[in-house]
Enzyme design. Structure first.
Site, PDB file in Angstrom:
ATOM      1  N   GLU A 128      51.071  27.525  69.132  1.00 47.17           N
ATOM      2  CA  GLU A 128      50.135  28.460  68.489  1.00 47.17           C
ATOM      3  C   GLU A 128      48.738  28.194  69.041  1.00 47.17           C
ATOM      4  O   GLU A 128      48.504  27.126  69.634  1.00 47.17           O
ATOM      5  CB  GLU A 128      50.160  28.241  66.965  1.00 47.17           C
ATOM      6  N   GLU A 147      56.211  21.964  78.310  1.00 48.71           N
ATOM      7  CA  GLU A 147      57.276  20.960  78.099  1.00 48.71           C
ATOM      8  C   GLU A 147      56.665  19.567  77.930  1.00 48.71           C
ATOM      9  O   GLU A 147      57.283  18.573  78.303  1.00 48.71           O
ATOM     10  CB  GLU A 147      58.276  20.948  79.271  1.00 48.71           C
ATOM     11  N   SER A 179      51.243  16.044  80.982  1.00 48.12           N
ATOM     12  CA  SER A 179      51.368  14.706  81.601  1.00 48.12           C
ATOM     13  C   SER A 179      50.908  13.622  80.640  1.00 48.12           C
ATOM     14  O   SER A 179      51.525  12.560  80.523  1.00 48.12           O
ATOM     15  CB  SER A 179      50.534  14.638  82.889  1.00 48.12           C
TER      16      SER A 179
HETATM   17  C1  LIG Z   1      52.814  28.733  81.819  1.00 51.29           C
HETATM   18  C2  LIG Z   1      53.062  28.257  80.420  1.00 51.29           C
HETATM   19  C3  LIG Z   1      54.199  28.656  79.740  1.00 51.29           C
HETATM   20  C4  LIG Z   1      54.408  28.252  78.417  1.00 51.29           C
HETATM   21  N1  LIG Z   1      55.510  28.712  77.762  1.00 51.29           N
HETATM   22  C5  LIG Z   1      55.666  28.398  76.462  1.00 51.29           C
HETATM   23  C6  LIG Z   1      56.757  28.955  75.721  1.00 51.29           C
HETATM   24  O1  LIG Z   1      57.597  29.707  76.266  1.00 51.29           O
HETATM   25  N2  LIG Z   1      56.860  28.654  74.407  1.00 51.29           N
HETATM   26  C7  LIG Z   1      55.958  27.846  73.775  1.00 51.29           C
HETATM   27  O2  LIG Z   1      56.113  27.618  72.584  1.00 51.29           O
HETATM   28  N3  LIG Z   1      54.901  27.318  74.445  1.00 51.29           N
HETATM   29  C8  LIG Z   1      54.733  27.576  75.759  1.00 51.29           C
HETATM   30  N4  LIG Z   1      53.660  27.072  76.456  1.00 51.29           N
HETATM   31  C9  LIG Z   1      52.675  26.254  75.757  1.00 51.29           C
HETATM   32  C10 LIG Z   1      52.751  24.782  76.114  1.00 51.29           C
HETATM   33  O3  LIG Z   1      53.861  24.186  75.529  1.00 51.29           O
HETATM   34  C11 LIG Z   1      51.422  24.153  75.694  1.00 51.29           C
HETATM   35  O4  LIG Z   1      50.429  24.671  76.555  1.00 51.29           O
HETATM   36  C12 LIG Z   1      51.452  22.648  75.742  1.00 51.29           C
HETATM   37  O5  LIG Z   1      52.268  22.119  74.732  1.00 51.29           O
HETATM   38  C13 LIG Z   1      50.063  22.049  75.593  1.00 51.29           C
HETATM   39  O6  LIG Z   1      49.366  22.604  74.527  1.00 51.29           O
HETATM   40  P1  LIG Z   1      47.883  23.193  74.758  1.00 51.29           P
HETATM   41  O7  LIG Z   1      47.916  24.032  75.974  1.00 51.29           O
HETATM   42  O8  LIG Z   1      47.451  23.819  73.490  1.00 51.29           O
HETATM   43  O9  LIG Z   1      46.994  21.942  75.092  1.00 51.29           O
HETATM   44  P2  LIG Z   1      46.383  20.864  74.056  1.00 51.29           P
HETATM   45  O10 LIG Z   1      47.450  20.289  73.221  1.00 51.29           O
HETATM   46  O11 LIG Z   1      45.196  21.456  73.387  1.00 51.29           O
HETATM   47  O12 LIG Z   1      45.895  19.750  75.078  1.00 51.29           O
HETATM   48  C14 LIG Z   1      44.751  19.940  75.922  1.00 51.29           C
HETATM   49  C15 LIG Z   1      44.559  18.665  76.727  1.00 51.29           C
HETATM   50  O13 LIG Z   1      44.406  17.546  75.841  1.00 51.29           O
HETATM   51  C16 LIG Z   1      45.403  16.579  76.107  1.00 51.29           C
HETATM   52  N5  LIG Z   1      45.815  15.954  74.834  1.00 51.29           N
HETATM   53  C17 LIG Z   1      46.232  16.556  73.694  1.00 51.29           C
HETATM   54  N6  LIG Z   1      46.534  15.641  72.770  1.00 51.29           N
HETATM   55  C18 LIG Z   1      46.331  14.431  73.346  1.00 51.29           C
HETATM   56  C19 LIG Z   1      46.469  13.079  72.913  1.00 51.29           C
HETATM   57  N7  LIG Z   1      46.941  12.779  71.690  1.00 51.29           N
HETATM   58  N8  LIG Z   1      46.151  12.097  73.786  1.00 51.29           N
HETATM   59  C20 LIG Z   1      45.720  12.379  75.030  1.00 51.29           C
HETATM   60  N9  LIG Z   1      45.574  13.623  75.494  1.00 51.29           N
HETATM   61  C21 LIG Z   1      45.859  14.632  74.654  1.00 51.29           C
HETATM   62  C22 LIG Z   1      46.541  17.328  76.766  1.00 51.29           C
HETATM   63  O14 LIG Z   1      47.349  16.475  77.559  1.00 51.29           O
HETATM   64  C23 LIG Z   1      45.783  18.341  77.596  1.00 51.29           C
HETATM   65  O15 LIG Z   1      45.348  17.735  78.785  1.00 51.29           O
HETATM   66  C24 LIG Z   1      53.451  27.413  77.783  1.00 51.29           C
HETATM   67  C25 LIG Z   1      52.320  27.000  78.484  1.00 51.29           C
HETATM   68  C26 LIG Z   1      52.117  27.411  79.785  1.00 51.29           C
HETATM   69  C27 LIG Z   1      50.879  26.948  80.517  1.00 51.29           C
END
Ligand SMILES: Cc1cc2nc3c(=O)[nH]c(=O)nc-3n(C[C@H](O)[C@H](O)[C@H](O)COP(=O)(O)OP(=O)(O)OC[C@H]3O[C@@H](n4cnc5c(N)ncnc54)[C@H](O)[C@@H]3O)c2cc1C
Length: 391
Positions: free
Chosen positions: A134, A370, A373
């Site tokens: 979300e 998924e 990193s």
């Molecule tokens: C091309 C693409 C396809 C996708 N497809 C799907 C899909 O089909 N279904 C679905 O549900 N989702 C999907 N996603 C979403 C994806 O799972 C999320 O983007 C991912 O889980 C990361 O969440 P975020 O982008 O909100 O980043 P955030 O969680 O906001 O993180 C931002 C940055 O902060 C870092 N970070 C966050 N928490 C911590 C911590 N505790 N310690 C250190 N670093 C941290 C992260 O590593 C990242 O570098 C997709 C994303 C992309 C880019």
């Protein structure tokens, strides 16, 4: 001078079944490769290629024979994903999401749900997506707020917004994770099968840098009424259900990234032998050889890492840490390989329509979905040290 043998030399490590499988997959992927440039430019998924992918073993391979699949090993399904990644990451990610949806249905679906959703998906008649993320719940999936309100009829009314959902604009149903009670935290999260034509479902496709032929969508759920029979698994079991598919999802991304690195190696090698500067091919310059040797080493190492994790899963090991290591290593390796391939190609590698430019863009995505990193590192750290750095 000829390019180093960058083709399927590594197939020599595989048994005949595996070689036959990847050879058939590569042959089909070669057939659809001419579609890449236009589809990538226009941001459209040629959905007509999906039945052929299923016939080549994608998606069906990961599902047991009892549920209408082929029951391939983890290694075999990963090898297919490497081929898809080598050809076209948008297709790899499409196959990955369909596999995820099929695995969830196979693991938790009732007979009726399997008839309605899984069998047609495996036949190429239906297309599903998976929605957990979300706008305010990314890595911290348990904080999702999409609400599943139980109505007196027993149905549930879903309200919320999902973000970055792969191929929702092409699907006709989705697996949506929502909470039946925000006070319960992770224990309230429940999976629902949502028919896309249900009133209140709105899909908004967004343009993205990577995997452009696949769509990345917001899915708005505005009071979507879902019958109780569309709950997938039990109340409160949505997150643990999603975790059942986490290993194969990470393995599939790892293998697809190895395919990207392999394609980078092939593109860089063929350019290096055909482009002449200072009166000789680029391949004759030691610094160019360094770039290409680095790509080859990364590709080979990535392949060993994902295949080792796949073999562990095939032996029944938990292998969660190894799948995290594999996803972390292979996605970072693909980025390094694609960056170096662009360097070997020079300006040509930055031009739209050039394979190195697409590999560079597509590799960039792989370290995010998924589990980013950073989240893989934290999972590995917790397993090694017994301390969670998250909560
Ligand atoms: C091309 C693409 C396809 C996708 N497809 C799907 C899909 O089909 N279904 C679905 O549900 N989702 C999907 N996603 C979403 C994806 O799972 C999320 O983007 C991912 O889980 C990361 O969440 P975020 O982008 O909100 O980043 P955030 O969680 O906001 O993180 C931002 C940055 O902060 C870092 N970070 C966050 N928490 C911590 C911590 N505790 N310690 C250190 N670093 C941290 C992260 O590593 C990242 O570098 C997709 C994303 C992309 C880019």
């Amino acid at each position: 001078m000829t390019a180093p043998q960058a083709g399927p030399a590594h197939w020599a490590e595989l048994d005949q079944d595996c070689v036959g499988l990847v050879r058939r997959a590569r042959s089909y992927l070669d057939q659809i490769a001419p579609l890449i440039t236009a589809a990538d430019r226009d941001g459209t998924l040629p959905v007509e290629v999906i039945p052929g992918l299923l016939d080549a073993g994608f998606v069906r391979g990961a599902i047991g024979v009892r549920d209408g699949g082929l029951g391939l090993s983890h290694l075999q399904t990963a090898l297919l994903m490497e081929e898809a990644g080598r050809c076209w990451a948008s297709i790899r990610t499409t196959a990955n999401i369909l596999t995820l949806v099929a695995e969830l249905l196979s693991a938790a679906g009732s007979d009726e749900q399997k008839q309605r959703f899984l069998r047609p998906l495996l036949a190429g008649e239906r297309m599903g997506w998976f929605a957990i993320t979300e706008p305010e719940a990314g890595s911290d999936t348990a904080s999702l707020t999409t609400l599943a309100d139980r109505l007196p009829t027993g149905s549930y009314r879903l309200t919320g917004r999902k973000a970055y959902i792969t191929n929702a604009s092409y699907g006709d149903f989705g697996v949506v994770l929502a909470t039946v009670d925000p006070g319960l935290g992770a224990r309230g999260i429940t999976a629902f099968l949502v028919e896309q034509e249900t009133p209140g479902v709105r899909v908004v496709a967004r343009r993205q840098l990577s995997v452009r032929a696949a769509s990345c969508c917001d899915v708005v759920l505005d009071g979507v009424v879902v019958p109780a029979g569309n709950m997938l698994g039990d109340v409160g079991r949505g997150l643990s259900l999603a975790m059942r598919a986490v290993n194969s999802g990470r393995l599939n991304v790892s293998a697809g990234c190895t395919g990207i690195a392999q394609a980078a190696l092939e593109a860089a090698s063929s350019h290096a032998v055909s482009r002449t500067q200072f009166g000789k091919p680029l391949a004759g310059f030691q610094l160019v050889q360094q770039l290409i040797a680095d790509i080859a080493v990364q590709t080979n190492a990535a392949r060993q890492v994902y295949q080792s994790a796949a073999r562990l899963l095939d032996r029944g090991a938990d292998a969660r840490v190894e799948c995290s290591m594999s996803k972390y290593f292979c996605s970072e390796a693909a980025n390094q390989a694609a960056t170096k391939a662009v360097q070997v190609l020079g300006a040509a590698g930055l031009m739209e329509g050039n394979v190195a430019e697409r590999l560079f863009r597509d590799a960039r995505e792989a370290t995010i979905p998924e589990g980013t990193s950073q989240m893989q590192v934290l999972q590995i750290g917790r397993a090694l040290l017994g301390v969670s750095a998250v909560r």
